[in-house]
Write an enzyme that holds these catalytic residues in place. Structure first.
Site, PDB file in Angstrom:
ATOM      1  N   HIS A 141       0.832  -1.209   0.000  1.00 12.10           N
ATOM      2  CA  HIS A 141       0.000   0.000   0.000  1.00 12.10           C
ATOM      3  C   HIS A 141       0.866   1.259   0.000  1.00 12.10           C
ATOM      4  CE1 HIS A 141      -2.320   3.216   1.997  1.00 12.10           C
ATOM      5  NE2 HIS A 141      -3.287   2.755   1.223  1.00 12.10           N
ATOM      6  N   ASN A 172      -3.295  36.417 -10.326  1.00 11.69           N
ATOM      7  CA  ASN A 172      -3.293  36.431  -8.857  1.00 11.69           C
ATOM      8  C   ASN A 172      -4.291  37.474  -8.370  1.00 11.69           C
ATOM      9  OD1 ASN A 172      -1.096  34.708  -9.138  1.00 11.69           O
ATOM     10  ND2 ASN A 172       0.392  36.357  -8.899  1.00 11.69           N
ATOM     11  N   GLY A 204      -2.927  39.249 -14.968  1.00 13.14           N
ATOM     12  CA  GLY A 204      -2.413  39.062 -13.604  1.00 13.14           C
ATOM     13  C   GLY A 204      -3.452  38.247 -12.862  1.00 13.14           C
ATOM     14  N   CYS A 234       0.871  36.293 -16.515  1.00  8.56           N
ATOM     15  CA  CYS A 234       2.063  36.289 -15.667  1.00  8.56           C
ATOM     16  C   CYS A 234       1.728  36.004 -14.212  1.00  8.56           C
ATOM     17  CB  CYS A 234       2.833  37.590 -15.806  1.00  8.56           C
ATOM     18  SG  CYS A 234       1.889  39.033 -15.287  1.00  8.56           S
TER      19      CYS A 234
HETATM   20  C1  PEP Z   1      -0.897  39.048 -10.599  1.00 12.36           C
HETATM   21  O1  PEP Z   1      -1.630  39.753  -9.918  1.00 12.36           O
HETATM   22  O2  PEP Z   1      -1.244  37.975 -11.090  1.00 12.36           O
HETATM   23  C2  PEP Z   1       0.503  39.461 -10.845  1.00 12.36           C
HETATM   24  C3  PEP Z   1       1.278  38.781 -11.654  1.00 12.36           C
HETATM   25  O3  PEP Z   1       0.963  40.532 -10.132  1.00 12.36           O
HETATM   26  P1  PEP Z   1       1.414  40.439  -8.600  1.00 12.36           P
HETATM   27  O4  PEP Z   1       1.395  39.009  -8.224  1.00 12.36           O
HETATM   28  O5  PEP Z   1       2.766  41.062  -8.548  1.00 12.36           O
HETATM   29  O6  PEP Z   1       0.366  41.263  -7.943  1.00 12.36           O
END
Ligand code: PEP
Ligand code: MG
Length: 798
Positions: free
Chosen positions: A354, A692, A690, A756
């Site tokens: 397992h 994030n 972005g 990004c």
């Molecule tokens: C994002 O917001 O996705 C970004 C790349 O910028 P940061 O993470 O620097 O706010």
């Protein structure tokens, strides 16, 4: 979901039929052995009785016989054991073991259905991102018995080594036993190759069937079989779990054998597996103290504190500790602890136990069957040869590639795959671990993925060193150079002075001091990425991030005042910190808003970028600059900043006499920007998502707080299967990406689109970005190879 669902064997036996079975087989021992197995398994699985109660009764029976092997129990011992087991059932389930076969079957079927929703199955699905609403079927089939005597037995076979990918005879066999004995590691199995000496006819037949199955699935198969009185029965097969290294080797071996083509080969590996291969391994030249050696069940180098149970593993892991889960053998209830642990060590069980199967599936380091270790979970110690005692909390290191266990922390070195990405094939020395063969397989797969992928892959990098590494890892430019990092460290003081400046003149003077430093930063990065696009983002975070902590500073000022001291500097700083303090800094004065509000800031940064480009051109370089404005919500914000940048560019052109070409674009990281992307695309020459901030603002989740605060509850309750900060939320945030891409391109058909946010390096998200037509993804340098591979897999699967 191997090993996650329940099974109940030997259904239908009761006090009467056990005699019939004994008579029919002419083997009383066998019949009672099957009956005790039924009560044991049924008791555990269907009636929810703790398996320990049965295990203890079995141990006591063996002990009474003066043996540790269940094969030494005869028919009479087993008949007595059946009675004891029945008492265990009455005692702990409050009901007798059901004698009616129909009732046994109904209850067993229900238990199997219900096992879809056991905690471990739910956790496993979450880990593997398998949707919970798929549901399950239940198969009912007649038994063949591997416990009918020494001409019977049961085993597990792999058509290739699931750890290395090498072709050969891999697996375990156990005479006179039923399937669960092999997996549970109750008795020690023999290698499958030994079956040739035990039963040559069955062995040859099995090899033939294994070849047929592999030809059919064109992949490594994992097979379970039973031999009943010299007759071979196939129980099940599936495409087998394998280590990351084996996945790459097997994929290219299958190509060489003409079973699949390269297009299919890249679908047989994943970015996550490539990521595992990039983990460090132990340094062979380091001094280390081996204390035991087990089986190399799942590769990797894991260091951590010893824990003996799942609960402690999770608890310590939550408080930031690296732990190694040490068990005699694991069972499905250990799953939580296995996920929390950096590595898993067992003293019993083989490569198909397992622990081994589950660890391999999770890509977790595992050493199993380290028999020299006496794992005493009751007293929470491991006794190793030479009188070595390891207590809970002691640090050990386990090597899943060699099976070795070391006392203390062994230092780690980079993986050969990382070396390959750093230096290319030519720079590699043969390490003798089959690393050269693995690297050759990785190289072939990567070349093919690069050859077919549509999207390009860039890196998020803020320093020349990171940029250079990213380029070696195959980055085709920088998708995000965050400039705030350039304001930290020694330069913090300059920034503090800028913020404290009272007059426009003072402020201008401070900005002028920062200009040459910024320019140097950019020269280095443009040089490292010469000829490739470099997206440089203007300052994003709120200014107070560059200032001292408000509480600390307040205390310092108060203490000074109570002593009658007057600290002018601290006092001024405190006023500034108060002025800049925000309740919701993430939604406050940051990004483009800073550019609009603080005169000269973005101009200084743009000047530094463009002067750096001019300097590179004069030096014979080819800088391809893209200036990016963060946190834009509205086209006027962008226009305001863009005008200022254009003016700076005119000035720099006039001053340097260099003709500069560059793009000005924006991040799309606010819902309003996505919804008005058509307007923004008129002045913006590129968009970079972005994700994030876009995730933060679409869900209304503070990205700094929620994951630790309550995501575990959300994950547990199945509100989402994976954090939306980790893998793109296709239905919500993804929809905004689609809207913005379409609206943007409706105004500017050639608009360059990229991403990004962290999602740029997440395998599932990469596929999504490919489907919606982005031109590139950008991620951290170490994730660049993963994004290259996944991008190729996405194109190839389309
Ligand atoms: C994002 O917001 O996705 C970004 C790349 O910028 P940061 O993470 O620097 O706010
Ligand atoms: Mg952002």
């Amino acid at each position: 979901m191997p090993g996650m669902m329940e099974t109940v064997l030997n259904i239908g036996l009761n006090d009467q039929s056990v005699r019939g079975l004994a008579a029919q087989a002419g083997n009383e021992r066998f019949a009672f052995d099957s009956y005790r197995r039924l009560i044991q398994m049924f008791g555990k699985t269907v009636l929810d009785i703790d398996g320990e109660h049965f295990a203890e009764a079995l141990d006591a029976a063996k002990h009474a016989k003066g043996s540790t092997n269940d094969l030494d129990l005869d028919a009479e011992d087993l008949r007595k054991l059946v009675e004891t087991f029945k008492e265990v059932v009455v005692k702990y389930a409050g009901r007798p073991f059901p004698q009616d076969p129909r009732e046994q079957m109904d209850l067993a079927v229900r238990a199997v259905f219900e096992s879809w929703n056991t905690e471990r199955a739910v956790i496993y699905r979450r880990q593997e991102r398998i949707p919970g609403d798929l549901g399950t079927a239940v198969t009912v089939c007649s038994m063949v018995f591997g416990n009918l005597g020494m001409d019977s037995g049961t085993g597990v076979a792999f058509t290739r080594d699931p750890a290395s990918g090498a072709q050969g005879i891999y697996g375990d066999y156990l005479q006179n036993a039923q399937g669960e004995d092999v997996v549970a590691g109750i008795r020690n199995t023999v290698p499958l190759a030994d079956l040739e000496g035990i039963d040559k006819r069955c062995y040859d037949q099995l090899l033939g069937i294994m070849a047929t199955l592999e030809g059919h699935y064109r992949d490594l198969c994992d097979i379970e079989f039973t031999i009943e009185n010299g007759k071979l029965w196939m129980l099940q097969t599936r495409v087998g779990k394998r280590t990351a290294a084996a996945a790459f080797r097997i994929a290219t071996q299958l190509v060489d054998q003409g079973l699949i083509g390269m297009d299919e080969a890249i679908q047989r590996v994943t970015g996550a597996q490539l990521g595992q291969l990039m983990f460090p391994r132990f340094d062979d030249s380091a001094k280390r103290k081996p204390i035991a050696k087990g089986m190399n069940a799942s590769p990797g180098a894991a260091v951590g504190k010893v824990v003996f149970d799942s609960y402690t593993a999770v608890k310590w892991h939550r408080s930031g500790e690296q732990v190694i889960l040490v068990r005699r053998e694991t069972n499905p209830d250990d799953l939580n602890g296995m996920i929390a642990a950096a590595g898993i060590l067992t003293s019993r069980g083989g490569k198909t136990s397992h622990a081994a199967v589950v660890a391999r599936g999770m890509g977790k380091t595992c050493v199993c069957g380290a028999e020299q270790l006496d794992v005493d979970t009751k007293n929470r110690v491991v006794r190793a040869p030479g009188g070595v005692i390891i207590k809970e909390g002691d640090v050990i290191s386990i090597d899943g590639t060699s099976g070795e266990v070391f006392l203390g922390e062994v230092p780690v070195v980079a993986s050969p795959v990382v070396e390959y990405f750093e230096t290319g094939l030519g720079g590699l020395a043969d390490t003798g671990h089959g690393a050269d063969e693995l690297v050759a397989a990785v190289d072939r797969v990567m070349r093919h993925a690069d050859g077919i992928r549509r999207m390009s892959v860039r890196a998020n990098a803020d320093t020349p060193e990171d940029a250079a590494r990213a380029r070696r890892f195959g980055a085709q430019g920088i998708g995000l150079c965050r400039t705030e990092h350039m304001f930290l460290g020694e330069r913090r003081q300059l920034v503090e002075r800028l913020i404290l400046a009272d007059t426009d003149e003072e402020q201008a003077a401070e900005l002028a001091n920062l200009l040459p430093l910024q320019r140097e930063d950019f020269v280095g990065i443009l040089e490292a990425m010469d000829g490739l696009p470099v997206t440089i983002r203007l300052l994003d975070p709120p200014l107070h991030e560059f200032l001292p902590d408000i509480t600390e500073l307040s205390v310092r000022v108060a203490v000074a005042e109570s002593r009658g001291e007057k600290r002018e500097g601290d006092l001024r700083m405190l006023q500034a910190v108060h002025k800049l303090h925000e309740q919701n800094p993430m939604l406050g004065l940051r990004g483009v808003r800073l550019g609009v509000v603080i005169p000269g800031l973005f101009e200084m940064q743009s000047r530094a970028i463009l002067e750096a480009a001019a300097q590179r051109i004069k030096a014979g370089g080819v800088p391809r600059v893209e200036i990016m404005v963060p946190l834009v919500a509205n086209v006027q914000e962008f226009e305001t900043v863009k005008q200022a940048i254009i003016q700076v560019a005119r000035d720099v052109r006039a001053e340097t006499g260099v003709h500069l070409e560059f793009l000005v674009g924006t991040m799309i990281e606010l819902p309003r920007a996505a919804l008005t992307a058509d307007q923004i695309a008129e002045p913006a020459e590129f968009f970079s998502f972005g994700t994030n901030d876009l995730t933060q603002t679409t869900w209304g989740f503070s990205r700094d707080d929620v994951e630790a605060a309550f995501f575990s509850a959300y994950l547990e309750k199945g509100i989402f299967g994976v954090s939306p900060f980790e893998s793109i939320d296709v239905e919500g945030v993804g929809e905004l990406v689609k809207i913005a891409a379409n609206k943007g391109r409706s105004k500017r058909p050639q608009l360059k689109l990229g991403v990004c946010g962290e999602h740029g390096g997440d395998p599932d998200s990469v596929h999504f970005f490919d489907h919606v037509g982005l031109d590139y993804v950008s991620c951290s340098p170490f994730r660049v190879p993963i994004a290259r591979l996944e991008s190729g897999r996405s194109t190839g699967a389309a």
